[in-house]
Write a protein that holds these residues in place. Structure first.
Motif, short mmCIF file in Angstrom:
data_model
loop_
_atom_site.label_atom_id
_atom_site.label_comp_id
_atom_site.label_asym_id
_atom_site.label_seq_id
_atom_site.Cartn_x
_atom_site.Cartn_y
_atom_site.Cartn_z
N ALA A 300 42.80 50.09 36.04
CA ALA A 300 42.83 48.82 35.52
C ALA A 300 42.67 47.74 36.51
CB ALA A 300 44.32 48.73 34.75
N PRO A 301 41.50 47.10 36.51
CA PRO A 301 41.16 46.06 37.44
C PRO A 301 42.15 44.58 37.08
CG PRO A 301 39.42 46.08 35.71
CD PRO A 301 40.53 47.18 35.36
N ASP A 302 42.48 44.28 38.35
CA ASP A 302 43.28 42.95 38.32
C ASP A 302 42.32 41.86 37.84
OD1 ASP A 302 45.83 44.19 38.87
OD2 ASP A 302 45.43 43.50 40.93
N LEU A 303 40.94 42.01 38.43
CA LEU A 303 40.06 41.01 38.37
C LEU A 303 40.19 39.70 39.17
CD1 LEU A 303 39.06 41.10 34.36
CD2 LEU A 303 38.22 42.36 36.45
N ILE A 304 39.25 39.01 39.65
CA ILE A 304 39.33 38.01 40.49
C ILE A 304 40.42 37.00 40.01
CG2 ILE A 304 37.42 36.61 39.84
CD1 ILE A 304 37.02 36.41 42.95
N GLY A 305 41.35 36.51 41.00
CA GLY A 305 42.28 35.44 40.55
C GLY A 305 43.61 35.88 40.11
N LEU A 306 43.86 37.28 40.19
CA LEU A 306 45.05 37.85 40.21
C LEU A 306 45.39 38.90 40.97
CD1 LEU A 306 47.16 37.36 37.50
CD2 LEU A 306 46.20 39.29 36.70
N GLY A 307 46.64 39.28 41.30
CA GLY A 307 46.86 40.30 42.31
C GLY A 307 46.53 39.69 43.85
N ASP A 308 45.84 40.61 44.49
CA ASP A 308 45.56 40.45 45.94
C ASP A 308 44.62 38.83 45.92
OD1 ASP A 308 47.07 42.57 46.66
OD2 ASP A 308 45.28 43.72 47.47
N SER A 309 44.15 38.66 44.77
CA SER A 309 43.01 37.56 45.06
C SER A 309 43.61 36.19 44.24
CB SER A 309 41.64 37.85 44.51
OG SER A 309 41.66 38.36 43.06
N LYS A 310 44.93 36.53 44.00
CA LYS A 310 45.48 35.22 42.87
C LYS A 310 45.36 33.93 43.48
CE LYS A 310 50.20 35.67 45.23
NZ LYS A 310 51.66 36.09 44.76
N SER A 311 44.93 33.76 44.81
CA SER A 311 44.70 32.46 45.06
C SER A 311 43.29 31.90 44.76
CB SER A 311 44.97 32.40 46.94
OG SER A 311 43.88 33.07 47.53
N LEU A 312 42.48 32.80 44.29
CA LEU A 312 41.15 32.33 43.89
C LEU A 312 41.14 31.87 42.33
CD1 LEU A 312 39.00 35.13 45.86
CD2 LEU A 312 39.35 32.59 46.44
#
Length: 558
Positions: A300-312
């Motif tokens: 299940a991908p977080d997709l960009i902007g969530l999880g480790d990339s939540k600052s984007l």
């Protein structure tokens, strides 16, 4: 005499709570009659007066650390279909580099011309540290330099404790816990009340028999995956995802990863401060546990902007980025399994998602078809026609009569969803978004913007909506083994059910190859479902209710 509203029976509350948990928050839109024929503007008539202009290209110009195997995407306008020529990749000597088409679609814009999106990939890895350029319509539209990385490289795979009510707070879940996952859920929502728990368990066993009795053969190991993908400009970035793998139970059969089928679940919309799938704290873990227990590898991908990339910024309803990030995750996990278990995962892919996750599932099809054999596509409540979803709502907000897409629209959601999608298009489509021209100080849509939209003055916004619409574009799907089921509650007040009506028509038009295409059963004629809709206080119940039945059908087929 005072009449009191009847209390919702406990069994109804149980199913209502489960469906709300299985689906994260959603995207904006509305719903009509599921049996209605597609509206007359399903295929807009273009006006051949629009020039060939680039809206976005990735890798963007002057990128210096692009992947050696980048996904190369251009979004453009054109006067007629195919008028602007192909997208080509050239090396420093101006020789054309062989490339294959990953996805290609041209959307007929009702305001004139077409909006196209094309993604290609070099047939072989590019040279590290080399200069390349992209040519389109007899012009260079980007010059970039490669680094040394490949897409989908594994950064780390670490244990991730599951954080769901009444299940062990651990990274390893036993076979027995998986087989009792619905009982554990019922216990959590009963909050210690034995009578309520009894009612919940029995009601849910009747309505969701496959979730209630998953017949798991394995335990499950939960992990968080960090992997490399691309940001809005094509720079390498680290993204995260949830991985749930089968694990041998004490005295049980061993796990063989060789040839193991893969399940990919796509999350619904949520803000960047919320739990990501990779946290182990979302109910994406429920179908993940069942899939692993039945011998499938679950992602299940977080997709960009969530999880480790939540600052984007999130790529909310941006098809190409969502699809590429999902493809990169699958490549990363294949590599991890090969390295960790000396095994090659199988080629069979089974995909599901709800709301934004349904959109993500269909957007990813051309990309994932290159990675294996798609067997199942299960999608619920998706905004597949992004343009019509927003178009109908915006016209209605401006005073027009409701069309098939706006028929059941709860316009209270429209301002926030419009802001979300405009912010996303600003980051991932070069859309010039000035909030002061769209929203007032309270965050409501300005009458002047609604008037401009009605008068056809929001052309750039319309192009972005069209570039990411999946229904009326020219993309052809060749998935001869895929069984497609699209679910939608007919009175959905958040995402129009007309999306699913039109998507089913589009997928059945003879251009595509599927094993089957059909509408999933939301059990709308069930007396229990009718009572839930009648007595629920949730403003999104018609959007979330069907997902429980979708997941029950999906896990029953594993």
């Amino acid at each position: 005499m005072r009449f009191h509203r009847p209390a919702v029976p406990s069994a109804l509350a149980a199913l209502t709570t489960l469906t709300a948990c299985l689906l994260l928050t959603a995207c904006g839109g509305r719903a009509p009659d599921p049996d209605a024929s597609p509206s007359s503007t399903l295929i807009p008539v273009p006006d051949p007066t629009v020039a060939c202009n680039v809206l976005r290209v990735t890798p963007a110009d002057a990128i210096e650390q692009a992947f050696v195997d980048p996904l190369i995407t251009i979004v453009y306008t054109a006067p007629t279909a195919g008028a602007c020529g192909d997208l080509t990749l050239q090396d420093a000597s101006q020789s054309t580099v062989a490339a294959t088409i990953v996805a290609s679609s041209e959307w007929p814009n009702p305001q004139g011309g077409f909006v196209g999106t094309r993604t290609i990939e070099a047939a072989a890895a590019l040279d590290p540290g080399a200069i390349y350029r992209l040519r389109w319509n007899a012009k260079t539209v980007s010059t970039f330099k490669t680094g040394i990385e490949r897409r989908g490289e594994v950064v780390s795979v670490t244990d991730q404790a599951l954080q769901l009510p009444s299940l062990p707070n651990a990274a390893h879940i036993g076979q027995g816990d998986i087989n009792n996952v619905l009982d554990a859920f019922a216990e959590a929502i009963a909050k210690g009340n034995d009578i309520k728990r009894f009612l919940f368990e029995n009601a849910l066993r009747v309505e969701l028999p496959r979730i209630a009795k998953p017949e798991a053969r394995y335990g499950a190991a939960i992990s968080k995956v960090a992997y490399r993908s691309a940001d809005a400009r094509g720079n390498p970035v680290t993204l995260s995802a949830l991985l749930i793998a089968p694990e041998r139970s004490p005295g049980g059969q061993p796990v063989d990863f060789h040839g193991m089928p893969v399940v990919i679940g796509q999350r619904g919309a949520t803000d960047s401060t919320s739990d990501a799938p990779s946290s182990g704290a979302t109910t994406m873990g429920i179908p993940g546990l069942i899939a692993a227990g039945k011998g499938h590898l679950f992602l299940a991908p977080d997709l960009i902007g969530l999880g480790d990339s939540k600052s984007l910024p999130q790529a909310y309803l941006v098809a190409a980025d969502t699809a590429g990030q999902t493809q990169d995750l699958l490549r990363a996990v294949r590599t991890y399994v090969q390295q960790q278990y000396l095994s090659t995962l199988g080629t069979d892919l089974r995909l599901f998602g709800g709301s934004q996750g349904a959109y993500s599932t269909l957007a990813s099809l051309p990309y994932l078809a290159r990675e294996g054999t798609v067997r199942v596509v299960s999608a619920a409540q998706g905004p597949y026609d992004v343009y019509r979803t927003f178009h109908g709502a915006l016209l209605t907000a401006g005073g027009a009569a409701r069309d098939a897409y706006a028929m059941n629209e709860n316009l209270g959601f429209l301002p926030s969803h419009t802001r979300d999608v405009m912010t996303s298009f600003q980051a991932y489509g070069n859309y010039a978004f000035d909030p002061k021209l769209v929203f007032d100080a309270a965050g409501q849509l300005l009458p002047s913007f609604l008037a401009d939209y009605k008068d056809g003055k929001a052309q750039d916004f319309v192009r972005q909506l069209g570039a990411n619409s999946l229904v009326t574009g020219s993309q052809v799907y060749d998935l001869p083994q895929a069984q497609v089921q699209l679910y939608h509650f007919s009175a959905d007040t958040l995402v129009p059910a007309q999306n699913t009506v039109d998507m089913l028509v589009a997928l059945s038009n003879g251009k595509h190859r599927f094993a089957s295409v059909q509408r999933g059963n939301c059990h709308e004629n069930s007396e229990l479902v009718k009572l839930i809709v009648r007595f629920s206080k949730s403003s999104t119940i018609t959007h979330t209710l069907c997902v429980a039945f979708q997941i029950d059908d999906f896990v029953g087929g594993l």
